[in-house]
Scaffold this motif. Structure first.
Motif, PDB file in Angstrom:
ATOM      1  N   GLY A   1     -20.575   7.851 -28.894  1.00 40.02           N
ATOM      2  CA  GLY A   1     -21.024   7.617 -27.457  1.00 40.02           C
ATOM      3  C   GLY A   1     -21.664   6.174 -27.734  1.00 40.02           C
ATOM      4  O   GLY A   1     -21.724   5.762 -28.771  1.00 40.02           O
ATOM      5  N   GLY A   2     -22.166   5.837 -26.586  1.00 42.65           N
ATOM      6  CA  GLY A   2     -22.800   4.570 -26.476  1.00 42.65           C
ATOM      7  C   GLY A   2     -22.036   3.445 -25.724  1.00 42.65           C
ATOM      8  O   GLY A   2     -20.726   3.861 -25.349  1.00 42.65           O
ATOM      9  N   CYS A   3     -22.644   2.513 -25.367  1.00 40.86           N
ATOM     10  CA  CYS A   3     -22.042   1.434 -24.335  1.00 40.86           C
ATOM     11  C   CYS A   3     -21.718   0.059 -24.998  1.00 40.86           C
ATOM     12  O   CYS A   3     -21.495  -0.935 -24.374  1.00 40.86           O
ATOM     13  CB  CYS A   3     -22.704   1.275 -23.109  1.00 40.86           C
ATOM     14  SG  CYS A   3     -22.722   2.677 -22.256  1.00 40.86           S
ATOM     15  N   GLU A   4     -21.858   0.056 -26.557  1.00 41.14           N
ATOM     16  CA  GLU A   4     -21.636  -1.230 -27.217  1.00 41.14           C
ATOM     17  C   GLU A   4     -20.165  -1.859 -26.920  1.00 41.14           C
ATOM     18  O   GLU A   4     -19.288  -0.907 -27.209  1.00 41.14           O
ATOM     19  CB  GLU A   4     -21.843  -1.140 -28.647  1.00 41.14           C
ATOM     20  CG  GLU A   4     -21.957  -2.506 -29.250  1.00 41.14           C
ATOM     21  CD  GLU A   4     -22.598  -2.382 -30.569  1.00 41.14           C
ATOM     22  OE1 GLU A   4     -22.504  -3.319 -31.345  1.00 41.14           O
ATOM     23  OE2 GLU A   4     -22.861  -1.373 -31.051  1.00 41.14           O
TER      24      GLU A   4
ATOM     25  N   GLU B   1     -14.741   0.725 -31.945  1.00 45.55           N
ATOM     26  CA  GLU B   1     -14.265   1.733 -30.821  1.00 45.55           C
ATOM     27  C   GLU B   1     -14.318   2.931 -31.241  1.00 45.55           C
ATOM     28  O   GLU B   1     -14.551   3.970 -30.336  1.00 45.55           O
ATOM     29  CB  GLU B   1     -13.200   0.943 -30.218  1.00 45.55           C
ATOM     30  CG  GLU B   1     -13.063   1.485 -28.745  1.00 45.55           C
ATOM     31  CD  GLU B   1     -13.976   1.454 -27.824  1.00 45.55           C
ATOM     32  OE1 GLU B   1     -13.720   2.346 -26.623  1.00 45.55           O
ATOM     33  OE2 GLU B   1     -15.161   0.900 -27.934  1.00 45.55           O
ATOM     34  N   LEU B   2     -13.396   3.398 -32.028  1.00 46.87           N
ATOM     35  CA  LEU B   2     -13.178   4.742 -32.390  1.00 46.87           C
ATOM     36  C   LEU B   2     -14.302   5.475 -32.650  1.00 46.87           C
ATOM     37  O   LEU B   2     -14.522   6.725 -32.223  1.00 46.87           O
ATOM     38  CB  LEU B   2     -12.112   5.003 -33.729  1.00 46.87           C
ATOM     39  CG  LEU B   2     -12.081   6.298 -34.202  1.00 46.87           C
ATOM     40  CD1 LEU B   2     -11.623   7.317 -33.173  1.00 46.87           C
ATOM     41  CD2 LEU B   2     -11.162   6.167 -35.332  1.00 46.87           C
TER      42      LEU B   2
ATOM     43  N   THR C   1     -14.864  -3.402 -20.423  1.00 43.13           N
ATOM     44  CA  THR C   1     -16.087  -3.237 -20.306  1.00 43.13           C
ATOM     45  C   THR C   1     -16.280  -1.366 -20.500  1.00 43.13           C
ATOM     46  O   THR C   1     -15.777  -0.883 -19.783  1.00 43.13           O
ATOM     47  CB  THR C   1     -17.015  -3.576 -19.046  1.00 43.13           C
ATOM     48  OG1 THR C   1     -16.723  -4.806 -19.113  1.00 43.13           O
ATOM     49  CG2 THR C   1     -18.566  -3.360 -19.254  1.00 43.13           C
ATOM     50  N   PRO C   2     -17.096  -1.021 -21.782  1.00 40.36           N
ATOM     51  CA  PRO C   2     -17.460   0.284 -21.775  1.00 40.36           C
ATOM     52  C   PRO C   2     -18.424   0.874 -20.458  1.00 40.36           C
ATOM     53  O   PRO C   2     -18.910   0.029 -19.814  1.00 40.36           O
ATOM     54  CB  PRO C   2     -18.226   0.375 -23.307  1.00 40.36           C
ATOM     55  CG  PRO C   2     -18.675  -0.978 -23.361  1.00 40.36           C
ATOM     56  CD  PRO C   2     -17.601  -1.856 -22.573  1.00 40.36           C
TER      57      PRO C   2
END
Length: 576
Positions: free
Chosen positions: A138-141, A131-132, A147-148
């Protein structure tokens, strides 16, 4: 101006032909650093009150903080030869408005403020390495329960560079960049960034499995030769470690300065002229002597929550650093009414700022989307539950410990007999509304980490060894920290006794603890995995989980609760 990684600069220097320098008269150049630390996602004004000592000796109290006002203040102060830096904990332990969206709004706000780079803090690791790296790149994983990309549908990552010079992957490479050289034309400034070496003891250790954290001073000093070779005329260290003990933030005499940053600073190479620090949430601008009479270096910190920034100036004659100075600037915010009913208002005797409109729009958009969840009433309390400023026993901590025991007492939920909350896990006081109503936002401010509850089996002897760890650090230094227990457990301690013998009484439901008997003990996963130095918890057997700590607190106060009194922990240290 360009920002060039040291590794690339070294290649560029090696490829250059050696051209004799042209002798010219020294050119006076001033470089500005605008420095932040410990923002902790405070998008809204945190209602911080800052006492300011005026030239005539009078003290005025002014409101401070808020991302939009901080952005406007930085814009107002920024010069042509400027860079904006930070010493970590920009995210993590954040209010609900930022945390609901995985701190993406805070990263966007920092981009709008013009942040160039930051050291990692311990809280940047709160949600693990994947997550860091998503926050940086960036990104939405999805790597967490939240929820990102829930705010805007996408996330481009930070425009600034996080730095971790002393954080290494198993293969020996850095997790994130270690150093840069900033080219200002006439002069170049080297930047090193790193967190404190004790990060594994400040986050759930499983979140940093496989990472190696090395000594701060040794790491910084090892980078000095390559930075100088790459053209740096001076070096700035950004470090998430800090000092405390200065009575007034605006007293540059720094009488009483103490803290774990000091032995680090004493060991630094003289080429490092400025240290921008954090972690302790203190504000100071100090001059400290270098070893062997090599001069003085600046040590600065800008408090917390955007209530200050530090305006640092580096003066050069040609390529020679000839003078440094630093001033903490109060970011005066909007007026508010304090708990005592007093209006805290900005003063025209200090700089006034205009909020940055882009940051203000971002904050409002974030709040609009978060507000329904934030304002939901989840329970009631009989009155305020204060937190302890030094992370010792408090009504708020006792309330949480009781909630954690209630959530895990059932056999199918862990079969707990007692529970503990670490003092550092309680982040705020809990002050209900006039009718006793408590909102989800208020509870989140008290427990913002999203930890899960874990119940383990410890013997009575292990329980005593655990409590002894409250009073000594992993490297053998004395401390006073508390594991605050549920109401059915009490203990007493005497700090005048030798380490390992300071806990003099332990009782469960009024009965002395039996060293040979097993007990089921609940805490959060951070502590259960050895966080805050409580390594005895890692010996726990029969581990079971029972959901989020915050959910336990919501359930506990849903039907209303009286605020618990203090007195579960008895300090029997003789008075000196």
């Amino acid at each position: 101006m360009r920002l060039v990684p040291v590794s690339l600069l070294a290649l560029a220097v090696a490829a250059c032909s050696s051209t004799p320098p042209v002798e010219t008269a020294p050119v006076a150049t001033e470089i500005q650093l605008l420095a932040l630390n410990d923002l902790h996602g405070r998008l809204e004004a945190p209602e911080e009150v800052v006492p300011v000592t005026m030239a005539d000796g009078s003290v005025i109290r002014v409101p401070a903080g808020g991302a939009a006002m901080l952005g406007g203040a930085l814009k107002a102060y920024r010069t042509d030869n400027s860079m904006t830096v930070a010493a970590g904990d920009l995210i993590g332990a954040t209010p609900l408005a930022s945390a609901l969206f995985l701190d993406e709004p805070t990263i966007e706000a920092l981009d709008l403020m013009g942040l160039d780079y930051s050291a990692l803090g311990n809280h940047e690791f709160d949600k693990g390495v994947p997550e860091l790296l998503r926050i940086q790149n960036g990104g939405c994983e999805q790597f967490t329960a939240r929820t990102p990309c829930a705010l805007d549908g996408s996330f481009d990552g930070a425009d600034f560079d996080y730095m971790g010079a002393n954080v290494f992957l198993p293969d020996g490479t850095n997790l994130l960049p270690d150093a840069f050289v900033r080219d200002f034309g006439a002069v170049q400034v080297g930047i090193i960034g790193l967190p404190l070496v004790s990060v594994p003891g400040l986050v759930a250790p499983n979140l940093v499995d496989g990472l190696v954290f090395t000594d701060e001073a040794e790491t910084a000093n090892a980078l000095v030769p390559s930075l100088l070779e790459a053209g740096a005329d001076t070096i700035v260290l950004l470090i998430h470690q800090g000092a405390r003990g200065v009575e007034r933030w605006d007293d540059k005499g720094c009488e009483g300065l103490s803290g774990e940053i000091l032995p680090i600073v004493e060991r630094l190479d003289p080429a490092i002229a400025v240290v921008v620090s954090g972690h302790t949430h203190a504000a100071y601008t100090c001059r400290l002597p270098m070893a062997d009479g090599a001069g003085e270096r600046l040590l600065t910190s800008a408090g917390r929550y955007g209530a200050f920034f530090t305006d640092i100036r580096l003066a050069f004659a040609g390529e020679q650093l000839v003078a440094t100075r630093a001033d903490n600037v109060v970011v005066q915010g909007e007026s508010f009414v304090g708990r005592d009913g007093e209006v805290v208002a900005a003063s025209p005797r200090l700089p006034l700022f205009t909020p940055d409109p882009a940051v203000a729009a971002l904050v409002e958009r974030t709040l609009d989307k978060a507000r329904p969840q934030m304002e939901r009433v989840v329970g009631r309390l009989s009155g305020p539950a204060p937190d302890h400023p030094d992370d010792l026993e408090s009504p708020a901590a006792n309330l949480i410990a009781d909630a954690q025991l209630a959530a895990t007492r059932a056999a199918d939920r862990g079969g707990a007999q007692l529970a503990f909350i670490n003092g550092g896990g309680v982040r705020d006081a809990l002050v209900p509304g006039p009718d006793g109503a408590v909102t989800f936002e208020q509870l989140f401010a008290v427990q913002p980490f999203g930890n899960t509850l874990m119940t383990v089996t410890l013997s009575g002897a292990e329980l005593k060894a655990l409590l002894e760890q409250q009073f000594v650090t992993a490297d053998g230094r004395d401390r006073e920290s508390h594991l605050i227990p549920s109401g059915n457990f009490t203990f007493a301690y005497d700090l005048s006794l030798p380490a390992g013998e300071r806990v003099v009484s332990m009782r469960l439901d009024g009965v002395p603890i039996d060293p040979a008997r097993d007990y089921r003990v609940t805490t959060n996963n951070f502590v259960a995995n050895g966080g805050d130095g409580y390594s005895v918890f890692t010996r726990g057997r029969g581990r079971t989980g029972a959901g989020l700590d915050l959910d336990a607190l919501v359930d506990w106060i849903a039907e209303g609760r009286a605020v618990p009194a203090v007195g579960r922990i008895d300090n029997r240290t003789p008075a000196r």
